[in-house]
Scaffold this active site. Sequence first.
Site, PDB file in Angstrom:
ATOM      1  N   GLU A 185       4.334   4.107   6.039  1.00 26.88           N
ATOM      2  CA  GLU A 185       3.150   3.239   6.019  1.00 26.88           C
ATOM      3  C   GLU A 185       2.019   3.957   5.287  1.00 26.88           C
ATOM      4  O   GLU A 185       1.962   5.198   5.275  1.00 26.88           O
ATOM      5  CB  GLU A 185       2.778   2.911   7.481  1.00 26.88           C
ATOM      6  CG  GLU A 185       1.535   2.107   7.698  1.00 26.88           C
ATOM      7  CD  GLU A 185       1.536   0.709   7.095  1.00 26.88           C
ATOM      8  OE1 GLU A 185       1.760   0.597   5.881  1.00 26.88           O
ATOM      9  OE2 GLU A 185       1.270  -0.250   7.849  1.00 26.88           O
ATOM     10  N   ASP A 186       1.138   3.194   4.670  1.00 21.67           N
ATOM     11  CA  ASP A 186      -0.002   3.819   3.982  1.00 21.67           C
ATOM     12  C   ASP A 186      -1.075   4.251   4.972  1.00 21.67           C
ATOM     13  O   ASP A 186      -1.574   5.365   4.908  1.00 21.67           O
ATOM     14  CB  ASP A 186      -0.584   2.900   2.888  1.00 21.67           C
ATOM     15  CG  ASP A 186      -0.978   1.518   3.401  1.00 21.67           C
ATOM     16  OD1 ASP A 186      -0.707   1.201   4.573  1.00 21.67           O
ATOM     17  OD2 ASP A 186      -1.562   0.747   2.610  1.00 21.67           O
TER      18      ASP A 186
ATOM     19  N   ASP B 218      -5.839  -0.255  -1.671  1.00 20.16           N
ATOM     20  CA  ASP B 218      -6.623  -1.085  -2.591  1.00 20.16           C
ATOM     21  C   ASP B 218      -7.830  -1.742  -1.941  1.00 20.16           C
ATOM     22  O   ASP B 218      -7.888  -1.921  -0.729  1.00 20.16           O
ATOM     23  CB  ASP B 218      -5.742  -2.218  -3.111  1.00 20.16           C
ATOM     24  CG  ASP B 218      -5.458  -3.244  -2.006  1.00 20.16           C
ATOM     25  OD1 ASP B 218      -4.870  -2.854  -0.974  1.00 20.16           O
ATOM     26  OD2 ASP B 218      -5.856  -4.413  -2.150  1.00 20.16           O
TER      27      ASP B 218
ATOM     28  N   ASP C 136      -4.408   1.515  11.034  1.00 20.21           N
ATOM     29  CA  ASP C 136      -5.801   1.208  11.359  1.00 20.21           C
ATOM     30  C   ASP C 136      -5.849   0.787  12.830  1.00 20.21           C
ATOM     31  O   ASP C 136      -5.977   1.627  13.714  1.00 20.21           O
ATOM     32  CB  ASP C 136      -6.297   0.122  10.398  1.00 20.21           C
ATOM     33  CG  ASP C 136      -7.770  -0.191  10.556  1.00 20.21           C
ATOM     34  OD1 ASP C 136      -8.364   0.206  11.569  1.00 20.21           O
ATOM     35  OD2 ASP C 136      -8.336  -0.845   9.662  1.00 20.21           O
TER      36      ASP C 136
ATOM     37  N   ARG D   8      -5.498   1.095  -6.547  1.00 18.96           N
ATOM     38  CA  ARG D   8      -4.230   1.687  -6.086  1.00 18.96           C
ATOM     39  C   ARG D   8      -3.793   2.867  -6.944  1.00 18.96           C
ATOM     40  O   ARG D   8      -3.090   3.752  -6.478  1.00 18.96           O
ATOM     41  CB  ARG D   8      -3.109   0.640  -6.130  1.00 18.96           C
ATOM     42  CG  ARG D   8      -3.284  -0.513  -5.167  1.00 18.96           C
ATOM     43  CD  ARG D   8      -1.972  -1.290  -5.068  1.00 18.96           C
ATOM     44  NE  ARG D   8      -2.150  -2.622  -4.515  1.00 18.96           N
ATOM     45  CZ  ARG D   8      -2.196  -2.899  -3.209  1.00 18.96           C
ATOM     46  NH1 ARG D   8      -2.087  -1.928  -2.336  1.00 18.96           N
ATOM     47  NH2 ARG D   8      -2.346  -4.132  -2.794  1.00 18.96           N
TER      48      ARG D   8
ATOM     49  N   PHE E  91     -13.414   2.303   5.382  1.00 15.46           N
ATOM     50  CA  PHE E  91     -12.459   1.716   4.453  1.00 15.46           C
ATOM     51  C   PHE E  91     -12.197   2.686   3.302  1.00 15.46           C
ATOM     52  O   PHE E  91     -13.134   3.266   2.751  1.00 15.46           O
ATOM     53  CB  PHE E  91     -12.985   0.389   3.916  1.00 15.46           C
ATOM     54  CG  PHE E  91     -11.962  -0.374   3.126  1.00 15.46           C
ATOM     55  CD1 PHE E  91     -10.928  -1.049   3.764  1.00 15.46           C
ATOM     56  CD2 PHE E  91     -12.006  -0.398   1.749  1.00 15.46           C
ATOM     57  CE1 PHE E  91      -9.969  -1.730   3.050  1.00 15.46           C
ATOM     58  CE2 PHE E  91     -11.045  -1.078   1.008  1.00 15.46           C
ATOM     59  CZ  PHE E  91     -10.031  -1.747   1.659  1.00 15.46           C
ATOM     60  N   VAL E  92     -10.920   2.872   2.961  1.00 10.85           N
ATOM     61  CA  VAL E  92     -10.556   3.810   1.895  1.00 10.85           C
ATOM     62  C   VAL E  92      -9.697   3.142   0.820  1.00 10.85           C
ATOM     63  O   VAL E  92      -9.008   2.159   1.093  1.00 10.85           O
ATOM     64  CB  VAL E  92      -9.801   5.052   2.445  1.00 10.85           C
ATOM     65  CG1 VAL E  92     -10.719   5.898   3.307  1.00 10.85           C
ATOM     66  CG2 VAL E  92      -8.549   4.651   3.216  1.00 10.85           C
TER      67      VAL E  92
ATOM     68  N   LYS F  28      -6.464   6.056  11.197  1.00 13.23           N
ATOM     69  CA  LYS F  28      -7.844   5.948  11.669  1.00 13.23           C
ATOM     70  C   LYS F  28      -7.800   5.918  13.198  1.00 13.23           C
ATOM     71  O   LYS F  28      -7.611   4.851  13.784  1.00 13.23           O
ATOM     72  CB  LYS F  28      -8.478   4.648  11.159  1.00 13.23           C
ATOM     73  CG  LYS F  28      -8.699   4.574   9.661  1.00 13.23           C
ATOM     74  CD  LYS F  28      -9.277   3.204   9.305  1.00 13.23           C
ATOM     75  CE  LYS F  28      -9.633   3.097   7.849  1.00 13.23           C
ATOM     76  NZ  LYS F  28     -10.065   1.729   7.474  1.00 13.23           N
TER      77      LYS F  28
ATOM     78  N   GLY G 280       0.763  -1.242   0.000  1.00  9.79           N
ATOM     79  CA  GLY G 280       0.000   0.000   0.000  1.00  9.79           C
ATOM     80  C   GLY G 280       0.792   1.290   0.000  1.00  9.79           C
ATOM     81  O   GLY G 280       0.374   2.280  -0.589  1.00  9.79           O
TER      82      GLY G 280
HETATM   83  P1  XMP Z   1      -3.432  -2.246  11.055  1.00  8.22           P
HETATM   84  O1  XMP Z   1      -4.761  -2.692  11.593  1.00  8.22           O
HETATM   85  O2  XMP Z   1      -2.391  -3.285  11.210  1.00  8.22           O
HETATM   86  O3  XMP Z   1      -3.708  -2.086   9.508  1.00  8.22           O
HETATM   87  O4  XMP Z   1      -3.035  -0.886  11.601  1.00  8.22           O
HETATM   88  C1  XMP Z   1      -2.777  -1.491   8.692  1.00  8.22           C
HETATM   89  C2  XMP Z   1      -2.780  -2.152   7.350  1.00  8.22           C
HETATM   90  O5  XMP Z   1      -4.097  -2.542   6.981  1.00  8.22           O
HETATM   91  C3  XMP Z   1      -4.422  -2.105   5.684  1.00  8.22           C
HETATM   92  N1  XMP Z   1      -5.584  -1.195   5.784  1.00  8.22           N
HETATM   93  C4  XMP Z   1      -6.274  -0.704   4.765  1.00  8.22           C
HETATM   94  N2  XMP Z   1      -6.109  -0.867   3.436  1.00  8.22           N
HETATM   95  N3  XMP Z   1      -7.948   0.576   3.056  1.00  8.22           N
HETATM   96  C5  XMP Z   1      -6.945  -0.224   2.594  1.00  8.22           C
HETATM   97  O6  XMP Z   1      -6.800  -0.347   1.384  1.00  8.22           O
HETATM   98  C6  XMP Z   1      -8.178   0.778   4.362  1.00  8.22           C
HETATM   99  O7  XMP Z   1      -9.101   1.517   4.733  1.00  8.22           O
HETATM  100  C7  XMP Z   1      -7.302   0.088   5.270  1.00  8.22           C
HETATM  101  N4  XMP Z   1      -7.231   0.068   6.615  1.00  8.22           N
HETATM  102  C8  XMP Z   1      -6.155  -0.715   6.893  1.00  8.22           C
HETATM  103  C9  XMP Z   1      -3.196  -1.427   5.142  1.00  8.22           C
HETATM  104  O8  XMP Z   1      -2.543  -2.297   4.263  1.00  8.22           O
HETATM  105  C10 XMP Z   1      -2.312  -1.164   6.320  1.00  8.22           C
HETATM  106  O9  XMP Z   1      -0.956  -1.375   6.039  1.00  8.22           O
HETATM  107 MG    MG Z   2      -4.185  -3.359   1.343  1.00  3.93          MG
END
Ligand code: XMP
Ligand code: MG
Length: 182
Positions: free
Chosen positions: A105-106, A165, A109, A171, A158-159, A137, A51
Amino acid sequence: MQPDETVTILDLTFTPLFSEQKVQARVRELGTALTDRFAGQKPLFISILSGAFVFASDLIRSFKGDCEVGFVKLSSYKGTQSTGSIQTVMGLEKEIAGRHLIVVEDIVDTGRTLHYFLNLLEQQRPASICAVTFLRKPEAAAFPVQVDFVGFDIEDKFVVGYGLDYEGWGRNLPGVYQLSAG
Ligand code: XMP
Ligand code: MG
């Protein structure tokens, strides 16, 4: 171009959240902040795949100074839900002991991915670790993790877009889109 259109990916519809212009302006600000913070330190950027690859590619180009770039692939997501377990799919080949690290990081969450990865890096005795995320988030933060730079705080929806993606799609969207209610 303003992302004023909804986009449909597979079975889901997404509405515009941040335009390409807004994203680019914010990423340049982050690049400038990192340039100031790491002046003369020759940091190693570590981009978390998949991501973060779009964010990282813009971020490193707005970083003015010597730096290296490495990649690691970690994954905890399936569809639009976190699976709860992290699998390291691809490891880092760079020596990180004594280096100033900028983890890119992208999205943070639950914080699980970054929490896990930062702990892993700590064990290898870098000179410093700075964590940068494009999106965060805050309502979903179950794992306390220190993030030094955040592009945007968003609500717990979710985004997709700008590297993020849904089932592999979306992406390449230059702006960010969030899942429509209903
Ligand atoms: P955690 O829960 O480990 O999650 O903080 C981080 C990873 O989860 C993916 N992620 C998302 N990917 N839309 C996405 O496309 C979202 O809204 C989303 N939320 C979490 C992401 O890969 C991230 O590295
Ligand atoms: Mg992903």
